[in-house]
Design a protein around this motif. Sequence first.
Motif, PDB file in Angstrom:
ATOM      1  N   ILE A 111      28.880  42.984  48.000  1.00 31.14           N
ATOM      2  CA  ILE A 111      29.098  42.519  46.599  1.00 31.14           C
ATOM      3  C   ILE A 111      27.407  43.050  46.473  1.00 31.14           C
ATOM      4  O   ILE A 111      27.681  42.437  45.469  1.00 31.14           O
ATOM      5  N   PHE A 112      26.556  43.348  47.070  1.00 35.26           N
ATOM      6  CA  PHE A 112      25.226  43.539  47.059  1.00 35.26           C
ATOM      7  C   PHE A 112      24.996  44.611  46.140  1.00 35.26           C
ATOM      8  O   PHE A 112      24.855  45.784  47.033  1.00 35.26           O
ATOM      9  N   SER A 113      25.275  45.607  45.331  1.00 38.02           N
ATOM     10  CA  SER A 113      25.957  46.521  44.599  1.00 38.02           C
ATOM     11  C   SER A 113      25.457  46.359  43.433  1.00 38.02           C
ATOM     12  O   SER A 113      25.676  45.064  42.467  1.00 38.02           O
ATOM     13  N   ASN A 114      25.604  47.161  42.418  1.00 37.95           N
ATOM     14  CA  ASN A 114      25.666  47.466  40.786  1.00 37.95           C
ATOM     15  C   ASN A 114      27.120  47.091  40.197  1.00 37.95           C
ATOM     16  O   ASN A 114      27.521  46.277  38.990  1.00 37.95           O
ATOM     17  N   VAL A 115      27.902  47.789  40.423  1.00 39.16           N
ATOM     18  CA  VAL A 115      28.945  47.949  40.079  1.00 39.16           C
ATOM     19  C   VAL A 115      30.435  47.909  41.303  1.00 39.16           C
ATOM     20  O   VAL A 115      30.437  48.218  41.929  1.00 39.16           O
ATOM     21  N   ILE A 116      31.138  46.333  41.338  1.00 40.03           N
ATOM     22  CA  ILE A 116      31.744  46.450  42.128  1.00 40.03           C
ATOM     23  C   ILE A 116      33.431  46.415  42.411  1.00 40.03           C
ATOM     24  O   ILE A 116      33.898  45.920  41.114  1.00 40.03           O
ATOM     25  N   LEU A 117      34.142  47.196  42.363  1.00 38.17           N
ATOM     26  CA  LEU A 117      35.484  47.261  42.115  1.00 38.17           C
ATOM     27  C   LEU A 117      36.235  46.394  43.335  1.00 38.17           C
ATOM     28  O   LEU A 117      36.544  46.894  44.370  1.00 38.17           O
ATOM     29  N   ILE A 118      36.931  45.471  43.055  1.00 38.25           N
ATOM     30  CA  ILE A 118      38.010  44.357  43.413  1.00 38.25           C
ATOM     31  C   ILE A 118      39.390  44.904  44.025  1.00 38.25           C
ATOM     32  O   ILE A 118      39.554  44.929  42.300  1.00 38.25           O
ATOM     33  N   ASP A 119      39.951  45.519  44.687  1.00 40.46           N
ATOM     34  CA  ASP A 119      40.849  46.017  44.608  1.00 40.46           C
ATOM     35  C   ASP A 119      42.404  44.930  45.075  1.00 40.46           C
ATOM     36  O   ASP A 119      41.764  44.042  45.668  1.00 40.46           O
ATOM     37  N   GLU A 120      42.961  44.645  43.834  1.00 40.79           N
ATOM     38  CA  GLU A 120      44.087  43.034  44.507  1.00 40.79           C
ATOM     39  C   GLU A 120      43.210  41.934  44.815  1.00 40.79           C
ATOM     40  O   GLU A 120      43.716  41.497  45.991  1.00 40.79           O
ATOM     41  N   ILE A 121      42.367  41.561  43.992  1.00 43.01           N
ATOM     42  CA  ILE A 121      41.716  40.471  44.540  1.00 43.01           C
ATOM     43  C   ILE A 121      42.710  38.759  44.234  1.00 43.01           C
ATOM     44  O   ILE A 121      42.261  38.595  45.124  1.00 43.01           O
ATOM     45  N   ASN A 122      43.904  39.096  44.098  1.00 43.69           N
ATOM     46  CA  ASN A 122      45.387  38.252  43.706  1.00 43.69           C
ATOM     47  C   ASN A 122      45.531  38.235  45.126  1.00 43.69           C
ATOM     48  O   ASN A 122      46.159  37.260  45.611  1.00 43.69           O
ATOM     49  N   ARG A 123      44.680  39.159  46.783  1.00 41.82           N
ATOM     50  CA  ARG A 123      45.660  39.283  48.123  1.00 41.82           C
ATOM     51  C   ARG A 123      44.681  38.215  48.677  1.00 41.82           C
ATOM     52  O   ARG A 123      44.991  38.453  49.869  1.00 41.82           O
ATOM     53  N   ALA A 124      43.439  37.693  48.339  1.00 42.07           N
ATOM     54  CA  ALA A 124      42.584  37.294  48.958  1.00 42.07           C
ATOM     55  C   ALA A 124      43.096  35.752  49.317  1.00 42.07           C
ATOM     56  O   ALA A 124      43.427  35.407  48.027  1.00 42.07           O
ATOM     57  N   PRO A 125      43.273  34.388  49.964  1.00 36.95           N
ATOM     58  CA  PRO A 125      42.854  33.449  49.974  1.00 36.95           C
ATOM     59  C   PRO A 125      41.441  32.425  48.736  1.00 36.95           C
ATOM     60  O   PRO A 125      41.311  33.725  48.741  1.00 36.95           O
ATOM     61  N   ALA A 126      42.472  31.008  49.121  1.00 35.17           N
ATOM     62  CA  ALA A 126      41.238  30.381  47.523  1.00 35.17           C
ATOM     63  C   ALA A 126      39.596  30.987  48.208  1.00 35.17           C
ATOM     64  O   ALA A 126      38.385  30.711  47.582  1.00 35.17           O
ATOM     65  N   LYS A 127      39.498  30.385  49.700  1.00 36.27           N
ATOM     66  CA  LYS A 127      37.918  30.351  50.103  1.00 36.27           C
ATOM     67  C   LYS A 127      37.214  31.625  49.689  1.00 36.27           C
ATOM     68  O   LYS A 127      35.978  31.774  49.371  1.00 36.27           O
ATOM     69  N   THR A 128      37.930  32.630  49.957  1.00 36.33           N
ATOM     70  CA  THR A 128      37.870  33.850  49.838  1.00 36.33           C
ATOM     71  C   THR A 128      37.501  34.703  48.281  1.00 36.33           C
ATOM     72  O   THR A 128      36.381  34.692  48.312  1.00 36.33           O
TER      73      THR A 128
END
Length: 327
Positions: A111-128
Amino acid sequence: MENNDLNFDNRIPLEELKTAVIEIREELSKVIVGQQNFIELLIVALFVDGHVLIEGVPGIAKTITAKLFAKTLKTGFSRIQFTPDLMPSDILGTSIFNVKESEFEFKKGPIFSNVILIDEINRAPAKTQAALFETMEERQATVDGKTYKMTAPFMVLATQNPIEQEGTYALPEAQLDRFLFKVKVDYPSVDEEVKIIQTHHDRKSRNPEDSIQPVLLPKKLMEYKNIIHEVVIEEKIFKYIAEIIAKTRNHPHLYLGASPRASIATMQCSKAFAAMKGRDFVTPEDVKKALAPILNHRIILTPEREMEGITTESVIKMITESVEIPR
Protein backbone atom coordinates in the motif's frame (compact mmCIF):
# COMPACT_ATOMS: atom_id res chain seq x y z
CA MET A 1 -20.74 41.20 -16.31
CA GLU A 2 -18.13 43.50 -17.91
CA ASN A 3 -16.46 42.34 -21.11
CA ASN A 4 -12.99 42.58 -19.60
CA ASP A 5 -14.10 40.06 -16.97
CA LEU A 6 -14.49 37.55 -19.79
CA ASN A 7 -10.78 37.54 -20.61
CA PHE A 8 -10.38 34.11 -19.02
CA ASP A 9 -7.10 33.30 -20.79
CA ASN A 10 -5.19 35.68 -18.56
CA ARG A 11 -6.58 34.56 -15.22
CA ILE A 12 -5.29 31.00 -14.86
CA PRO A 13 -2.67 29.33 -17.11
CA LEU A 14 -4.44 26.17 -18.29
CA GLU A 15 -2.74 25.37 -21.60
CA GLU A 16 -0.04 23.19 -20.04
CA LEU A 17 -2.60 21.20 -18.02
CA LYS A 18 -4.76 20.71 -21.11
CA THR A 19 -1.70 19.48 -23.07
CA ALA A 20 -0.76 17.03 -20.28
CA VAL A 21 -4.27 15.52 -20.43
CA ILE A 22 -3.99 15.10 -24.22
CA GLU A 23 -0.57 13.44 -23.79
CA ILE A 24 -1.94 10.94 -21.22
CA ARG A 25 -4.83 10.10 -23.57
CA GLU A 26 -2.47 9.67 -26.53
CA GLU A 27 -0.16 7.34 -24.60
CA LEU A 28 -3.07 5.15 -23.49
CA SER A 29 -4.58 5.09 -27.00
CA LYS A 30 -1.46 3.20 -28.16
CA VAL A 31 -2.88 0.15 -26.37
CA ILE A 32 -6.40 0.90 -25.11
CA VAL A 33 -9.22 1.07 -27.65
CA GLY A 34 -12.22 3.24 -26.69
CA GLN A 35 -12.84 3.64 -22.92
CA GLN A 36 -12.58 7.44 -23.36
CA ASN A 37 -15.02 8.22 -20.55
CA PHE A 38 -13.23 5.78 -18.19
CA ILE A 39 -9.83 7.36 -18.95
CA GLU A 40 -11.21 10.89 -18.50
CA LEU A 41 -12.61 9.97 -15.07
CA LEU A 42 -9.26 8.45 -14.02
CA ILE A 43 -7.53 11.74 -14.93
CA VAL A 44 -10.13 13.82 -13.04
CA ALA A 45 -9.76 11.60 -9.95
CA LEU A 46 -5.97 12.03 -10.12
CA PHE A 47 -6.33 15.82 -10.23
CA VAL A 48 -8.71 15.99 -7.25
CA ASP A 49 -7.01 13.35 -5.05
CA GLY A 50 -9.83 10.83 -5.40
CA HIS A 51 -9.98 7.03 -5.45
CA VAL A 52 -11.83 5.07 -8.15
CA LEU A 53 -13.92 1.89 -7.95
CA ILE A 54 -14.06 0.18 -11.35
CA GLU A 55 -16.89 -2.25 -11.98
CA GLY A 56 -17.29 -4.51 -14.98
CA VAL A 57 -17.31 -8.11 -16.16
CA PRO A 58 -13.95 -9.88 -16.66
CA GLY A 59 -11.98 -9.34 -19.86
CA ILE A 60 -12.92 -5.73 -20.73
CA ALA A 61 -9.52 -4.20 -19.89
CA LYS A 62 -10.35 -2.77 -16.45
CA THR A 63 -7.05 -3.89 -14.92
CA ILE A 64 -4.83 -3.19 -17.93
CA THR A 65 -6.29 0.34 -18.37
CA ALA A 66 -5.69 1.15 -14.70
CA LYS A 67 -2.19 -0.34 -14.88
CA LEU A 68 -1.21 1.56 -18.04
CA PHE A 69 -2.75 4.78 -16.66
CA ALA A 70 -0.40 4.47 -13.67
CA LYS A 71 2.48 4.02 -16.11
CA THR A 72 1.81 7.43 -17.73
CA LEU A 73 2.77 8.99 -14.37
CA LYS A 74 6.36 9.02 -13.19
CA THR A 75 5.42 7.60 -9.79
CA GLY A 76 5.47 4.34 -7.83
CA PHE A 77 2.95 1.65 -8.67
CA SER A 78 1.87 -1.51 -6.87
CA ARG A 79 -0.79 -4.12 -7.55
CA ILE A 80 -2.54 -6.14 -4.85
CA GLN A 81 -4.70 -9.15 -5.66
CA PHE A 82 -7.40 -9.41 -2.99
CA THR A 83 -8.23 -12.94 -1.83
CA PRO A 84 -10.37 -14.32 1.05
CA ASP A 85 -7.26 -15.19 3.11
CA LEU A 86 -5.60 -11.75 2.74
CA MET A 87 -4.74 -10.15 6.10
CA PRO A 88 -4.36 -6.41 6.93
CA SER A 89 -0.61 -6.95 7.48
CA ASP A 90 -0.35 -8.25 3.88
CA ILE A 91 -1.39 -4.76 2.74
CA LEU A 92 0.03 -2.43 5.40
CA GLY A 93 3.23 -4.29 6.25
CA THR A 94 4.53 -5.76 9.48
CA SER A 95 7.19 -5.27 12.15
CA ILE A 96 10.10 -7.71 11.95
CA PHE A 97 12.74 -8.17 14.64
CA ASN A 98 16.14 -7.02 13.39
CA VAL A 99 18.69 -9.20 15.20
CA LYS A 100 21.59 -6.96 14.19
CA GLU A 101 20.00 -3.80 15.64
CA SER A 102 18.15 -5.68 18.44
CA GLU A 103 14.92 -3.86 17.69
CA PHE A 104 11.77 -4.22 15.63
CA GLU A 105 11.89 -2.81 12.12
CA PHE A 106 8.79 -1.95 10.09
CA LYS A 107 8.67 -3.50 6.63
CA LYS A 108 6.22 -1.49 4.53
CA GLY A 109 3.53 -3.35 2.60
CA PRO A 110 2.43 -2.78 -1.02
CA ILE A 111 0.00 0.00 0.00
CA PHE A 112 3.02 2.27 0.47
CA SER A 113 3.20 3.41 -3.13
CA ASN A 114 1.63 6.18 -5.24
CA VAL A 115 -0.88 4.46 -7.51
CA ILE A 116 -2.24 1.23 -6.05
CA LEU A 117 -4.29 -1.14 -8.16
CA ILE A 118 -6.45 -3.53 -6.14
CA ASP A 119 -7.88 -6.39 -8.13
CA GLU A 120 -11.25 -7.78 -6.96
CA ILE A 121 -11.57 -5.63 -3.86
CA ASN A 122 -14.72 -7.50 -2.75
CA ARG A 123 -12.83 -10.80 -2.43
CA ALA A 124 -11.11 -9.86 0.87
CA PRO A 125 -12.93 -10.01 4.23
CA ALA A 126 -14.18 -6.94 6.15
CA LYS A 127 -11.12 -6.69 8.41
CA THR A 128 -8.77 -6.33 5.44
CA GLN A 129 -11.13 -3.94 3.66
CA ALA A 130 -11.31 -1.77 6.81
CA ALA A 131 -7.48 -1.50 6.97
CA LEU A 132 -7.44 -0.35 3.36
CA PHE A 133 -10.21 2.25 3.77
CA GLU A 134 -8.55 3.82 6.80
CA THR A 135 -5.44 4.34 4.66
CA MET A 136 -7.51 5.74 1.78
CA GLU A 137 -9.33 8.25 3.99
CA GLU A 138 -6.53 9.34 6.32
CA ARG A 139 -3.67 8.85 3.82
CA GLN A 140 -1.69 7.23 6.60
CA ALA A 141 -1.34 3.80 8.24
CA THR A 142 -0.96 3.04 11.94
CA VAL A 143 0.98 -0.12 12.73
CA ASP A 144 2.03 -1.08 16.29
CA GLY A 145 1.07 2.37 17.57
CA LYS A 146 3.22 4.24 15.04
CA THR A 147 1.77 6.31 12.20
CA TYR A 148 3.29 6.25 8.72
CA LYS A 149 2.25 8.89 6.16
CA MET A 150 1.58 8.07 2.52
CA THR A 151 3.66 9.85 -0.12
CA ALA A 152 1.71 12.11 -2.51
CA PRO A 153 0.25 11.41 -4.97
CA PHE A 154 -1.72 8.58 -3.39
CA MET A 155 -4.49 7.02 -5.43
CA VAL A 156 -6.32 3.69 -5.11
CA LEU A 157 -7.88 2.09 -8.19
CA ALA A 158 -10.00 -0.92 -7.23
CA THR A 159 -11.79 -3.36 -9.53
CA GLN A 160 -14.78 -5.57 -8.81
CA ASN A 161 -16.82 -8.04 -10.83
CA PRO A 162 -20.60 -7.34 -10.54
CA ILE A 163 -21.63 -10.81 -11.75
CA GLU A 164 -19.70 -13.31 -9.64
CA GLN A 165 -20.87 -12.89 -6.04
CA GLU A 166 -19.91 -16.29 -4.62
CA GLY A 167 -17.08 -16.01 -2.08
CA THR A 168 -17.16 -12.20 -2.09
CA TYR A 169 -17.67 -9.62 0.67
CA ALA A 170 -19.82 -6.70 -0.52
CA LEU A 171 -18.46 -3.29 0.40
CA PRO A 172 -20.67 -1.50 2.96
CA GLU A 173 -22.16 1.87 1.95
CA ALA A 174 -19.91 3.79 4.37
CA GLN A 175 -16.83 2.28 2.70
CA LEU A 176 -18.15 2.79 -0.82
CA ASP A 177 -18.45 6.48 0.06
CA ARG A 178 -14.63 6.65 0.34
CA PHE A 179 -14.43 6.29 -3.44
CA LEU A 180 -14.78 9.48 -5.46
CA PHE A 181 -16.13 7.61 -8.50
CA LYS A 182 -17.69 4.28 -9.27
CA VAL A 183 -17.05 3.71 -12.97
CA LYS A 184 -19.09 1.07 -14.75
CA VAL A 185 -17.09 -0.25 -17.70
CA ASP A 186 -19.18 -1.68 -20.53
CA TYR A 187 -18.44 -4.02 -23.42
CA PRO A 188 -16.86 -2.37 -26.48
CA SER A 189 -18.87 -1.68 -29.64
CA VAL A 190 -18.38 -4.01 -32.65
CA ASP A 191 -16.11 -1.44 -34.36
CA GLU A 192 -14.02 -1.09 -31.19
CA GLU A 193 -13.81 -4.86 -30.85
CA VAL A 194 -12.50 -5.16 -34.42
CA LYS A 195 -9.84 -2.56 -33.57
CA ILE A 196 -8.94 -4.44 -30.35
CA ILE A 197 -8.37 -7.66 -32.32
CA GLN A 198 -6.31 -5.82 -34.95
CA THR A 199 -4.19 -4.10 -32.29
CA HIS A 200 -3.41 -7.46 -30.66
CA HIS A 201 -2.52 -8.91 -34.04
CA ASP A 202 -0.23 -5.98 -34.95
CA ARG A 203 1.49 -6.02 -31.57
CA LYS A 204 2.70 -9.60 -32.13
CA SER A 205 4.41 -10.78 -28.92
CA ARG A 206 5.36 -7.30 -27.65
CA ASN A 207 4.34 -6.40 -24.11
CA PRO A 208 1.72 -3.59 -24.24
CA GLU A 209 3.31 -1.90 -21.21
CA ASP A 210 6.56 -1.35 -23.10
CA SER A 211 4.90 1.10 -25.49
CA ILE A 212 3.65 3.42 -22.69
CA GLN A 213 5.93 6.26 -21.61
CA PRO A 214 5.54 8.40 -18.45
CA VAL A 215 4.36 11.90 -19.39
CA LEU A 216 3.48 13.48 -16.04
CA LEU A 217 5.89 14.20 -13.17
CA PRO A 218 4.67 14.44 -9.53
CA LYS A 219 5.89 18.07 -9.29
CA LYS A 220 3.84 19.07 -12.35
CA LEU A 221 0.83 17.14 -11.04
CA MET A 222 0.99 19.18 -7.81
CA GLU A 223 1.08 22.39 -9.88
CA TYR A 224 -1.98 21.32 -11.86
CA LYS A 225 -3.87 20.43 -8.66
CA ASN A 226 -3.19 23.93 -7.32
CA ILE A 227 -4.35 25.49 -10.60
CA ILE A 228 -7.64 23.54 -10.46
CA HIS A 229 -8.33 25.01 -6.98
CA GLU A 230 -8.33 28.46 -8.65
CA VAL A 231 -11.06 27.62 -11.18
CA VAL A 232 -14.00 30.02 -10.72
CA ILE A 233 -17.34 28.63 -9.61
CA GLU A 234 -20.30 30.99 -9.21
CA GLU A 235 -22.84 30.93 -6.40
CA LYS A 236 -25.63 29.85 -8.75
CA ILE A 237 -23.57 26.71 -9.58
CA PHE A 238 -23.13 25.96 -5.85
CA LYS A 239 -26.93 26.21 -5.50
CA TYR A 240 -27.45 23.99 -8.57
CA ILE A 241 -25.21 21.25 -7.08
CA ALA A 242 -26.86 21.53 -3.64
CA GLU A 243 -30.39 21.28 -5.11
CA ILE A 244 -29.55 18.13 -7.10
CA ILE A 245 -27.91 16.41 -4.11
CA ALA A 246 -30.78 17.46 -1.78
CA LYS A 247 -33.33 15.90 -4.17
CA THR A 248 -31.65 12.49 -3.80
CA ARG A 249 -32.58 12.57 -0.10
CA ASN A 250 -36.34 12.75 -0.58
CA HIS A 251 -36.84 11.06 -3.93
CA PRO A 252 -39.59 8.37 -3.93
CA HIS A 253 -37.38 5.93 -5.89
CA LEU A 254 -34.52 6.14 -3.41
CA TYR A 255 -34.05 4.45 -0.04
CA LEU A 256 -30.81 6.37 0.68
CA GLY A 257 -29.70 9.73 -0.70
CA ALA A 258 -26.25 11.29 -1.03
CA SER A 259 -24.32 13.06 1.75
CA PRO A 260 -22.59 16.49 1.64
CA ARG A 261 -19.43 14.58 0.71
CA ALA A 262 -21.09 14.03 -2.69
CA SER A 263 -21.75 17.79 -3.04
CA ILE A 264 -18.09 18.61 -2.33
CA ALA A 265 -16.92 15.88 -4.74
CA THR A 266 -19.23 17.23 -7.49
CA MET A 267 -17.86 20.75 -7.00
CA GLN A 268 -14.22 19.57 -7.11
CA CYS A 269 -14.73 17.37 -10.17
CA SER A 270 -16.66 20.09 -12.02
CA LYS A 271 -13.63 22.36 -11.60
CA ALA A 272 -11.32 19.63 -12.93
CA PHE A 273 -13.58 19.00 -15.95
CA ALA A 274 -13.57 22.74 -16.72
CA ALA A 275 -9.76 23.02 -16.39
CA MET A 276 -9.21 19.99 -18.65
CA LYS A 277 -11.29 21.75 -21.32
CA GLY A 278 -9.08 24.85 -20.95
CA ARG A 279 -11.79 26.86 -19.12
CA ASP A 280 -11.24 28.58 -15.79
CA PHE A 281 -14.93 28.67 -14.90
CA VAL A 282 -17.48 25.93 -14.21
CA THR A 283 -20.63 25.46 -16.31
CA PRO A 284 -23.74 23.36 -15.52
CA GLU A 285 -22.50 20.86 -18.16
CA ASP A 286 -19.37 20.20 -16.06
CA VAL A 287 -21.62 19.48 -13.07
CA LYS A 288 -23.82 17.08 -15.08
CA LYS A 289 -20.76 15.20 -16.32
CA ALA A 290 -19.60 14.54 -12.75
CA LEU A 291 -22.94 13.44 -11.28
CA ALA A 292 -23.41 9.81 -12.44
CA PRO A 293 -19.97 8.43 -11.41
CA ILE A 294 -20.13 10.37 -8.12
CA LEU A 295 -23.67 9.37 -7.18
CA ASN A 296 -24.22 5.86 -8.54
CA HIS A 297 -22.56 4.18 -5.51
CA ARG A 298 -23.82 6.72 -2.96
CA ILE A 299 -27.55 6.33 -3.53
CA ILE A 300 -29.63 3.19 -2.94
CA LEU A 301 -32.82 2.35 -4.81
CA THR A 302 -35.92 1.27 -2.92
CA PRO A 303 -36.40 -2.55 -3.14
CA GLU A 304 -39.55 -2.05 -5.27
CA ARG A 305 -37.75 0.06 -7.89
CA GLU A 306 -34.80 -2.32 -7.92
CA MET A 307 -37.16 -5.23 -8.65
CA GLU A 308 -38.67 -3.21 -11.51
CA GLY A 309 -35.20 -2.97 -13.07
CA ILE A 310 -34.79 0.79 -12.62
CA THR A 311 -31.13 1.83 -12.44
CA THR A 312 -29.43 4.43 -10.27
CA GLU A 313 -28.27 6.19 -13.48
CA SER A 314 -31.87 6.63 -14.68
CA VAL A 315 -32.88 8.13 -11.30
CA ILE A 316 -29.86 10.50 -11.37
CA LYS A 317 -30.92 11.62 -14.87
CA MET A 318 -34.50 12.08 -13.66
CA ILE A 319 -33.35 14.25 -10.74
CA THR A 320 -30.95 16.31 -12.90
CA GLU A 321 -33.70 17.02 -15.44
CA SER A 322 -36.06 18.15 -12.68
CA VAL A 323 -33.67 20.86 -11.42
CA GLU A 324 -33.61 24.14 -13.34
CA ILE A 325 -30.28 24.83 -15.07
CA PRO A 326 -28.78 28.16 -13.92
CA ARG A 327 -28.35 30.77 -16.66
